[in-house]
Design a protein around this motif. Sequence first.
Motif, PDB file in Angstrom:
ATOM      1  N   ASP A  63       0.846  -1.188   0.000  1.00 20.46           N
ATOM      2  CA  ASP A  63       0.000   0.000   0.000  1.00 20.46           C
ATOM      3  C   ASP A  63       0.882   1.239   0.000  1.00 20.46           C
ATOM      4  O   ASP A  63       1.833   1.340   0.779  1.00 20.46           O
ATOM      5  CB  ASP A  63      -0.896   0.026   1.235  1.00 20.46           C
ATOM      6  CG  ASP A  63      -1.993  -1.025   1.172  1.00 20.46           C
ATOM      7  OD1 ASP A  63      -2.393  -1.384   0.051  1.00 20.46           O
ATOM      8  OD2 ASP A  63      -2.441  -1.483   2.241  1.00 20.46           O
ATOM      9  N   ASP A  65       0.894   5.614  -0.079  1.00 20.29           N
ATOM     10  CA  ASP A  65       0.163   6.868   0.104  1.00 20.29           C
ATOM     11  C   ASP A  65       0.615   7.811  -1.002  1.00 20.29           C
ATOM     12  O   ASP A  65       1.664   8.450  -0.908  1.00 20.29           O
ATOM     13  CB  ASP A  65       0.455   7.440   1.488  1.00 20.29           C
ATOM     14  CG  ASP A  65      -0.412   8.633   1.815  1.00 20.29           C
ATOM     15  OD1 ASP A  65      -1.013   9.215   0.892  1.00 20.29           O
ATOM     16  OD2 ASP A  65      -0.476   8.988   3.006  1.00 20.29           O
ATOM     17  N   HIS A  66      -0.171   7.878  -2.062  1.00 22.60           N
ATOM     18  CA  HIS A  66       0.230   8.650  -3.231  1.00 22.60           C
ATOM     19  C   HIS A  66       0.268  10.158  -2.958  1.00 22.60           C
ATOM     20  O   HIS A  66       1.060  10.873  -3.577  1.00 22.60           O
ATOM     21  CB  HIS A  66      -0.670   8.326  -4.417  1.00 22.60           C
ATOM     22  CG  HIS A  66      -0.498   6.914  -4.904  1.00 22.60           C
ATOM     23  ND1 HIS A  66       0.607   6.509  -5.599  1.00 22.60           N
ATOM     24  CD2 HIS A  66      -1.269   5.817  -4.751  1.00 22.60           C
ATOM     25  CE1 HIS A  66       0.513   5.225  -5.879  1.00 22.60           C
ATOM     26  NE2 HIS A  66      -0.627   4.771  -5.373  1.00 22.60           N
ATOM     27  N   ALA A  67      -0.536  10.627  -2.026  1.00 23.82           N
ATOM     28  CA  ALA A  67      -0.474  12.048  -1.662  1.00 23.82           C
ATOM     29  C   ALA A  67       0.870  12.369  -1.011  1.00 23.82           C
ATOM     30  O   ALA A  67       1.501  13.385  -1.327  1.00 23.82           O
ATOM     31  CB  ALA A  67      -1.622  12.399  -0.722  1.00 23.82           C
ATOM     32  N   LYS A  68       1.310  11.503  -0.107  1.00 22.55           N
ATOM     33  CA  LYS A  68       2.603  11.686   0.552  1.00 22.55           C
ATOM     34  C   LYS A  68       3.731  11.657  -0.475  1.00 22.55           C
ATOM     35  O   LYS A  68       4.636  12.495  -0.451  1.00 22.55           O
ATOM     36  CB  LYS A  68       2.805  10.579   1.595  1.00 22.55           C
ATOM     37  CG  LYS A  68       4.151  10.551   2.268  1.00 22.55           C
ATOM     38  CD  LYS A  68       4.201   9.368   3.233  1.00 22.55           C
ATOM     39  CE  LYS A  68       5.542   9.181   3.853  1.00 22.55           C
ATOM     40  NZ  LYS A  68       5.563   8.052   4.793  1.00 22.55           N
ATOM     41  N   TRP A 114       4.425  11.585   8.396  1.00 25.46           N
ATOM     42  CA  TRP A 114       3.176  11.356   7.670  1.00 25.46           C
ATOM     43  C   TRP A 114       2.893   9.854   7.652  1.00 25.46           C
ATOM     44  O   TRP A 114       3.640   9.076   7.092  1.00 25.46           O
ATOM     45  CB  TRP A 114       3.301  11.890   6.271  1.00 25.46           C
ATOM     46  CG  TRP A 114       2.030  11.922   5.455  1.00 25.46           C
ATOM     47  CD1 TRP A 114       0.978  11.059   5.519  1.00 25.46           C
ATOM     48  CD2 TRP A 114       1.712  12.855   4.440  1.00 25.46           C
ATOM     49  NE1 TRP A 114       0.036  11.391   4.605  1.00 25.46           N
ATOM     50  CE2 TRP A 114       0.460  12.500   3.920  1.00 25.46           C
ATOM     51  CE3 TRP A 114       2.379  13.950   3.908  1.00 25.46           C
ATOM     52  CZ2 TRP A 114      -0.148  13.206   2.889  1.00 25.46           C
ATOM     53  CZ3 TRP A 114       1.770  14.652   2.882  1.00 25.46           C
ATOM     54  CH2 TRP A 114       0.519  14.290   2.389  1.00 25.46           C
ATOM     55  N   THR A 115       1.789   9.456   8.247  1.00 24.09           N
ATOM     56  CA  THR A 115       1.464   8.029   8.279  1.00 24.09           C
ATOM     57  C   THR A 115       0.243   7.700   7.469  1.00 24.09           C
ATOM     58  O   THR A 115      -0.540   8.451   7.088  1.00 24.09           O
ATOM     59  CB  THR A 115       1.234   7.541   9.718  1.00 24.09           C
ATOM     60  OG1 THR A 115       0.209   8.331  10.313  1.00 24.09           O
ATOM     61  CG2 THR A 115       2.501   7.622  10.501  1.00 24.09           C
TER      62      THR A 115
END
Length: 115
Positions: A63, A65-68, A114-115
Amino acid sequence: MEVVRLILVFLHLLGMAVLVGTFLVQRRTAPEGPLNAGWLHASLLQLVTGLALVGVNEGLDNDLDHAKIGVKLVVLLVILGIVVWGRRREALAPWVAPALAGLAVLNTGVAAIWT
């Protein structure tokens, strides 16, 4: 594939360390310019290993986190833009090296917090 991912993580962290280390070298040797080549090499290492990490993690169905990832990419592109601009100048404004170091630390903070 996991070994490749771990090697990429190591190289990515090494690139971050070189960015911070280059700031210390820049402040000690030539705070007014020209911009040390370490900035360019480390930021390119960060870019290449970061993109490779995204590809490997996608291949492993991890998985993401595409924003991160997007925020980290934008910060790195700003770093690269300042570095390319600064490498073309003999003299630097006093804000350039601290701004680059701050952006590198910001990117590290985004990665860690950022998690």
